[in-house]
Design a protein around this motif. Structure first.
Motif, PDB file in Angstrom:
ATOM      1  N   LEU A 184       0.822  -1.211   0.000  1.00  0.00           N
ATOM      2  CA  LEU A 184       0.000   0.000   0.000  1.00  0.00           C
ATOM      3  C   LEU A 184       0.856   1.260   0.000  1.00  0.00           C
ATOM      4  N   ILE A 185       2.056   1.159   0.516  1.00  0.00           N
ATOM      5  CA  ILE A 185       2.983   2.288   0.560  1.00  0.00           C
ATOM      6  C   ILE A 185       4.170   1.948  -0.342  1.00  0.00           C
ATOM      7  N   VAL A 186       4.482   2.868  -1.250  1.00  0.00           N
ATOM      8  CA  VAL A 186       5.619   2.700  -2.161  1.00  0.00           C
ATOM      9  C   VAL A 186       6.480   3.951  -2.095  1.00  0.00           C
ATOM     10  N   LYS A 187       7.623   3.920  -2.728  1.00  0.00           N
ATOM     11  CA  LYS A 187       8.524   5.071  -2.756  1.00  0.00           C
ATOM     12  C   LYS A 187       8.122   6.014  -3.886  1.00  0.00           C
ATOM     13  N   GLY A 188       8.047   7.301  -3.563  1.00  0.00           N
ATOM     14  CA  GLY A 188       7.729   8.323  -4.548  1.00  0.00           C
ATOM     15  C   GLY A 188       8.965   8.772  -5.304  1.00  0.00           C
ATOM     16  N   SER A 189       8.801   9.792  -6.139  1.00  0.00           N
ATOM     17  CA  SER A 189       9.891  10.275  -6.986  1.00  0.00           C
ATOM     18  C   SER A 189      11.056  10.855  -6.188  1.00  0.00           C
ATOM     19  N   MET A 190      10.793  11.306  -4.978  1.00  0.00           N
ATOM     20  CA  MET A 190      11.844  11.869  -4.122  1.00  0.00           C
ATOM     21  C   MET A 190      12.214  10.893  -3.008  1.00  0.00           C
ATOM     22  N   ASN A 191      11.929   9.608  -3.266  1.00  0.00           N
ATOM     23  CA  ASN A 191      12.223   8.517  -2.334  1.00  0.00           C
ATOM     24  C   ASN A 191      11.415   8.618  -1.037  1.00  0.00           C
ATOM     25  N   GLN A 192      10.321   9.378  -1.072  1.00  0.00           N
ATOM     26  CA  GLN A 192       9.454   9.482   0.096  1.00  0.00           C
ATOM     27  C   GLN A 192       8.387   8.390   0.026  1.00  0.00           C
ATOM     28  N   ASP A 193       7.813   8.071   1.182  1.00  0.00           N
ATOM     29  CA  ASP A 193       6.719   7.095   1.213  1.00  0.00           C
ATOM     30  C   ASP A 193       5.446   7.752   0.695  1.00  0.00           C
ATOM     31  N   VAL A 194       4.790   7.071  -0.241  1.00  0.00           N
ATOM     32  CA  VAL A 194       3.520   7.552  -0.792  1.00  0.00           C
ATOM     33  C   VAL A 194       2.578   6.363  -0.930  1.00  0.00           C
ATOM     34  N   ALA A 195       1.305   6.678  -1.013  1.00  0.00           N
ATOM     35  CA  ALA A 195       0.311   5.624  -1.235  1.00  0.00           C
ATOM     36  C   ALA A 195       0.518   5.028  -2.626  1.00  0.00           C
ATOM     37  N   ASN A 196       0.316   3.743  -2.724  1.00  0.00           N
ATOM     38  CA  ASN A 196       0.405   3.074  -4.020  1.00  0.00           C
ATOM     39  C   ASN A 196      -0.548   3.768  -5.000  1.00  0.00           C
ATOM     40  N   PRO A 197      -0.076   4.138  -6.181  1.00  0.00           N
ATOM     41  CA  PRO A 197      -0.947   4.824  -7.153  1.00  0.00           C
ATOM     42  C   PRO A 197      -2.215   4.036  -7.515  1.00  0.00           C
ATOM     43  N   LEU A 198      -2.182   2.721  -7.339  1.00  0.00           N
ATOM     44  CA  LEU A 198      -3.383   1.927  -7.632  1.00  0.00           C
ATOM     45  C   LEU A 198      -4.540   2.295  -6.720  1.00  0.00           C
ATOM     46  N   VAL A 199      -4.238   2.738  -5.509  1.00  0.00           N
ATOM     47  CA  VAL A 199      -5.300   3.123  -4.579  1.00  0.00           C
ATOM     48  C   VAL A 199      -6.102   4.290  -5.164  1.00  0.00           C
ATOM     49  N   GLN A 200      -5.387   5.314  -5.630  1.00  0.00           N
ATOM     50  CA  GLN A 200      -6.055   6.474  -6.243  1.00  0.00           C
ATOM     51  C   GLN A 200      -6.759   6.081  -7.540  1.00  0.00           C
ATOM     52  N   GLU A 201      -6.126   5.245  -8.328  1.00  0.00           N
ATOM     53  CA  GLU A 201      -6.749   4.797  -9.585  1.00  0.00           C
ATOM     54  C   GLU A 201      -8.055   4.052  -9.312  1.00  0.00           C
ATOM     55  N   LEU A 202      -8.038   3.178  -8.322  1.00  0.00           N
ATOM     56  CA  LEU A 202      -9.262   2.460  -7.971  1.00  0.00           C
ATOM     57  C   LEU A 202     -10.368   3.431  -7.580  1.00  0.00           C
ATOM     58  N   ARG A 203     -10.030   4.415  -6.762  1.00  0.00           N
ATOM     59  CA  ARG A 203     -11.014   5.409  -6.337  1.00  0.00           C
ATOM     60  C   ARG A 203     -11.591   6.140  -7.550  1.00  0.00           C
ATOM     61  N   GLN A 204     -10.735   6.535  -8.468  1.00  0.00           N
ATOM     62  CA  GLN A 204     -11.203   7.270  -9.649  1.00  0.00           C
ATOM     63  C   GLN A 204     -12.085   6.404 -10.551  1.00  0.00           C
ATOM     64  N   HIS A 205     -11.691   5.160 -10.750  1.00  0.00           N
ATOM     65  CA  HIS A 205     -12.485   4.284 -11.615  1.00  0.00           C
ATOM     66  C   HIS A 205     -13.813   3.909 -10.967  1.00  0.00           C
TER      67      HIS A 205
END
Length: 121
Positions: A57-78
């Motif tokens: 559920l948590i992955v590394k972002g572009s600045m190596n920070q912890d971010v929510a997996n993008p699939l979570v947001q994609e699921l919400r949008q779909h």
């Protein structure tokens, strides 16, 4: 009511939705297109949901920070898109239909009573 064949390529979830709605309602061509899009979205949501089950559920972002997996947001949008597509069909829900039927029966009974009272029945 005649069940319409589902569009080619639908998965199990999309096919189930197609059969449930097209079997219960007579839809115009534009509504069938909206339903087909909703069914494809439902299948896509299912695929993403399955993928997310084994993904962190948590992955590394572009600045190596912890971010929510993008699939979570994609699921919400779909899921939101499916809700909008189905709402665009403006299908009556069972409660609305029951209330409509009850009002129609009440109206018919009222007209019959008035006709009897006036002596025209």
């Amino acid at each position: 009511m005649a069940l319409m064949d589902p569009p080619e390529g639908l998965g199990p979830q999309g096919t189930c939705l197609w059969e449930e709605i097209s079997g219960a309602f007579v839809l115009r061509v534009d509504e069938l297109r909206i339903l087909g899009d909703a069914c494809r979205e439902v299948d896509l949501i299912e695929r993403m949901h399955v993928e997310l089950q084994t993904a962190p559920l948590i992955v590394k972002g572009s600045m190596n920070q912890d971010v929510a997996n993008p699939l979570v947001q994609e699921l919400r949008q779909h899921r939101s898109l499916v809700a909008r597509l189905l709402a665009a069909l403006k299908l009556p829900d069972e409660e609305d239909q029951e209330q409509h039927d009850a009002r129609a029966r009440s109206s018919q009974a009222r007209h019959a009573a008035l006709a009897r009272w006036r002596g025209t029945a």
